[in-house]
Write a protein that holds these residues in place. Structure first.
Motif, short mmCIF file in Angstrom:
data_model
loop_
_atom_site.label_atom_id
_atom_site.label_comp_id
_atom_site.label_asym_id
_atom_site.label_seq_id
_atom_site.Cartn_x
_atom_site.Cartn_y
_atom_site.Cartn_z
N GLU A 223 -61.65 49.88 -24.50
CA GLU A 223 -62.06 50.56 -25.74
C GLU A 223 -61.75 52.05 -25.65
O GLU A 223 -61.26 52.65 -26.60
CB GLU A 223 -63.55 50.37 -25.99
CG GLU A 223 -63.96 49.02 -26.48
CD GLU A 223 -65.45 48.95 -26.70
OE1 GLU A 223 -65.90 49.26 -27.82
OE2 GLU A 223 -66.17 48.60 -25.74
N PHE A 224 -62.07 52.64 -24.50
CA PHE A 224 -61.81 54.06 -24.32
C PHE A 224 -60.31 54.32 -24.30
O PHE A 224 -59.83 55.30 -24.89
CB PHE A 224 -62.47 54.59 -23.04
CG PHE A 224 -62.67 56.07 -23.07
CD1 PHE A 224 -63.85 56.62 -23.54
CD2 PHE A 224 -61.67 56.93 -22.63
CE1 PHE A 224 -64.03 58.00 -23.57
CE2 PHE A 224 -61.84 58.31 -22.65
CZ PHE A 224 -63.03 58.84 -23.13
N LYS B 16 -72.95 55.91 -26.91
CA LYS B 16 -72.99 54.69 -26.11
C LYS B 16 -72.98 54.93 -24.61
O LYS B 16 -73.26 54.02 -23.84
CB LYS B 16 -71.79 53.81 -26.46
CG LYS B 16 -71.75 53.36 -27.89
CD LYS B 16 -70.48 52.57 -28.16
CE LYS B 16 -70.38 52.21 -29.62
NZ LYS B 16 -69.13 51.53 -29.91
N VAL C 148 -72.49 53.70 -19.00
CA VAL C 148 -72.91 53.12 -20.27
C VAL C 148 -74.44 53.20 -20.38
O VAL C 148 -75.15 52.88 -19.43
CB VAL C 148 -72.43 51.66 -20.39
CG1 VAL C 148 -72.90 51.03 -21.69
CG2 VAL C 148 -70.90 51.61 -20.30
N ASN D 254 -66.59 60.44 -29.36
CA ASN D 254 -66.86 59.20 -30.09
C ASN D 254 -67.66 58.18 -29.29
O ASN D 254 -68.12 57.19 -29.85
CB ASN D 254 -65.55 58.58 -30.58
CG ASN D 254 -64.98 59.32 -31.77
OD1 ASN D 254 -65.70 59.97 -32.51
ND2 ASN D 254 -63.68 59.23 -31.95
N PHE D 255 -67.81 58.42 -28.00
CA PHE D 255 -68.58 57.49 -27.16
C PHE D 255 -69.90 58.08 -26.68
O PHE D 255 -70.61 57.44 -25.91
CB PHE D 255 -67.73 57.04 -25.97
CG PHE D 255 -66.70 56.01 -26.32
CD1 PHE D 255 -67.00 54.66 -26.24
CD2 PHE D 255 -65.46 56.38 -26.78
CE1 PHE D 255 -66.06 53.70 -26.59
CE2 PHE D 255 -64.51 55.43 -27.13
CZ PHE D 255 -64.82 54.09 -27.04
N THR D 256 -70.25 59.28 -27.11
CA THR D 256 -71.48 59.90 -26.61
C THR D 256 -72.74 59.16 -27.02
O THR D 256 -73.78 59.31 -26.39
CB THR D 256 -71.58 61.38 -27.03
OG1 THR D 256 -71.50 61.46 -28.46
CG2 THR D 256 -70.50 62.21 -26.38
N VAL E 298 -69.58 48.98 -23.34
CA VAL E 298 -68.34 49.73 -23.54
C VAL E 298 -67.37 49.32 -22.44
O VAL E 298 -67.72 49.34 -21.26
CB VAL E 298 -68.58 51.26 -23.47
CG1 VAL E 298 -67.27 52.00 -23.63
CG2 VAL E 298 -69.59 51.71 -24.50
N ASN F 116 -76.07 49.08 -24.40
CA ASN F 116 -74.73 49.21 -24.99
C ASN F 116 -73.70 48.54 -24.11
O ASN F 116 -73.91 48.37 -22.91
CB ASN F 116 -74.36 50.69 -25.16
CG ASN F 116 -75.19 51.37 -26.22
OD1 ASN F 116 -75.04 51.11 -27.39
ND2 ASN F 116 -76.08 52.24 -25.78
N GLU G 110 -59.12 54.35 -27.81
CA GLU G 110 -59.57 55.56 -28.49
C GLU G 110 -58.71 56.77 -28.10
O GLU G 110 -58.40 57.62 -28.93
CB GLU G 110 -61.05 55.83 -28.22
CG GLU G 110 -61.63 56.96 -29.04
CD GLU G 110 -61.69 56.67 -30.54
OE1 GLU G 110 -61.75 57.64 -31.31
OE2 GLU G 110 -61.67 55.49 -30.94
#
Length: 111
Positions: free
Chosen positions: A53-54, A25, A43, A21-23, A49, A47, A57
């Protein structure tokens, strides 16, 4: 940024889904030790991040995976009990052969 997650708390599936889901960003590298998953990410330009946030997730994906494991058998059982009592509808073969065999362009030229 280097993050570590306890392998006893988080599943590998949750880790992979969270990372995926972060690829868009960040550039992400995953590894593991005997006790931890290690997430190293940089990052991408433009972007923002945060590690929080991680973290969120990872929790989200862990719970999603847990719910899936707990409900998969129930969902399969419910799906297997669906009975369709409705009689199949007969197919109609009523057609006018002249309409079917007429050239479409001929019909449109007459209009």
């Amino acid at each position: 940024m280097l993050l570590k997650y306890n392998r006893n708390l988080y599943s590998k599936d949750a880790l992979l889904k969270a990372a995926f889901n972060f690829t868009d960003k960040a550039y992400i590298h995953l590894s593991q030790t005997e006790n931890e998953y290690i997430v190293d990410f940089v990052v991408k330009e433009g972007n923002i991040v945060s590690e929080k946030e991680f973290d969120n997730e990872m929790i989200f994906q862990t719970m999603r995976h847990k719910v899936y494991l707990e409900t998969a058998d129930i969902a399969r059982a419910m799906a297997s009990t669906i009975i369709d009592d409705e009689e199949p509808k007969p197919q109609t073969t009523d057609f006018n052969a002249d309409e079917i065999l007429t050239d479409w362009f001929e019909n449109n030229e007459n209009n």
